[in-house]
Design an enzyme around this catalytic site. Structure first.
Site, PDB file in Angstrom:
ATOM      1  N   CYS A 132     -17.178 -25.792  66.152  1.00  8.76           N
ATOM      2  CA  CYS A 132     -15.950 -26.232  66.099  1.00  8.76           C
ATOM      3  C   CYS A 132     -15.369 -26.502  64.572  1.00  8.76           C
ATOM      4  CB  CYS A 132     -16.073 -27.649  66.975  1.00  8.76           C
ATOM      5  SG  CYS A 132     -14.251 -28.248  67.251  1.00  8.76           S
ATOM      6  N   ASP A 200     -11.955 -19.288  74.898  1.00  5.45           N
ATOM      7  CA  ASP A 200     -11.890 -20.520  73.970  1.00  5.45           C
ATOM      8  C   ASP A 200     -10.219 -20.706  73.789  1.00  5.45           C
ATOM      9  OD1 ASP A 200     -11.482 -22.329  71.893  1.00  5.45           O
ATOM     10  OD2 ASP A 200     -13.381 -21.527  70.965  1.00  5.45           O
ATOM     11  N   HIS A 232     -14.799 -22.972  74.686  1.00  6.75           N
ATOM     12  CA  HIS A 232     -14.907 -23.879  73.451  1.00  6.75           C
ATOM     13  C   HIS A 232     -16.022 -24.762  73.845  1.00  6.75           C
ATOM     14  CE1 HIS A 232     -13.565 -25.068  69.745  1.00  6.75           C
ATOM     15  NE2 HIS A 232     -13.646 -26.534  69.896  1.00  6.75           N
TER      16      HIS A 232
END
Length: 282
Positions: A132, A200, A232
């Site tokens: 991330c 994502d 994600h």
């Protein structure tokens, strides 16, 4: 391989402001070999700092023979404790990731690599990884030429130029003398592996395509992996809102071990800068 966990506090200075940064350290040990030496890995966390899932990831890497150093990214704003995986924690993490300057993020890299190079069990070869926000920081860490291998998990804010309080956030074109990671990829000499899920929503198709294009244009040696059903945060094994995929996580870890093992653990000397000639044969 057994692991010793510790931490160290180092001082960072950005724009004349001192800020202590805690680095969580995970060191592999070999019984009766106290002077064993291993490559180092800088592990950058998601927006919640060094949480349980990040620490477990660090232990997994360390268990394969790497000294792992995980810095607390938000030391300008708070202590080293992780943020909660809830709405207030998410809001704080998202607020701080754009309030923190790119200069400060870069200083964190310098200080963490400096620390690893003084660690008695580190052999001086350094890689970076993260997920991330940390995936972005792992890629950006390559601007420090002491980083020679990078594995980036679903890096956010690269394609959109939205990390840090800088001009041209969300701009399709870079500002003059752009500080953004996307516009400085040619400075990266490390080999890079980028890992994304096709589902994502934080890094959509166009964003991933742009990152891949810019890596190629910059001449970065890279592999680019996209997983059909991954979303994600697919490697987060806690409070992932149904997105954790243990099988894809395992595949990605094998990619990490291949790249880190080949680049950080193998004595191959300096890379020949000449383009490789590939024969077109059946």
């Amino acid at each position: 391989m057994l692991i010793v966990e510790s931490h160290v506090d180092v001082n960072t200075v950005v724009d004349g402001k001192d800020s202590p940064m805690r680095i969580f350290v995970f060191t592999p040990t070999v019984p009766q070999y106290p002077n064993a030496r291993f490559p180092g890995v800088v592990l950058f966390s998601e927006i919640y700092q060094v949480t349980g899932p990040v620490a477990r990831f660090a232990r997994q890497i360390a268990g394969h023979g790497y000294v792992v150093a995980a810095p607390s990214s938000y030391h300008e704003f708070t202590g080293p404790e992780p943020l909660a995986y809830d709405v207030p924690g998410t809001d704080k993490g998202n607020e701080w990731k754009v309030a923190k300057t790119l200069d400060s993020y870069d200083q964190d890299v310098i200080k963490t690599v400096d620390y690893l190079l003084t660690h008695p069990n580190c052999n001086g070869r350094i890689g970076s990884t993260g997920m991330c926000l940390g995936g972005h920081l792992a890629l950006r860490a390559g601007l420090d030429t002491r980083i020679s291998a990078i594995v980036s998990y679903f890096a956010t804010d690269v394609h959109s130029r939205t990390l840090g309080p800088h001009p041209a956030n969300n701009s399709p074109t870079p500002p003059p003398s752009s500080p953004h990671t996307l516009d400085n990829l040619s400075r990266i000499s490390a080999e890079v592996a980028m890992l994304f899920g096709l589902k994502d929503t934080h890094v959509p198709d166009a964003g991933r395509d742009l990152i891949r294009l810019k890596l190629r244009e910059a001449g970065v040696v890279n592999s680019f992996h996209e997983f059909a059903w991954a979303q994600h945060a697919f490697i987060r094994d806690e409070l992932s809102k149904g997105r954790y995929d243990p099988v894809i996580t395992k595949v990605c870890f094998e990619i990490l071990l291949e790249l880190f093992g080949r680049v950080l653990k193998t004595e191959v000397g300096e890379r020949d800068a000449q383009p490789q000639k590939v024969e077109h044969v059946c």
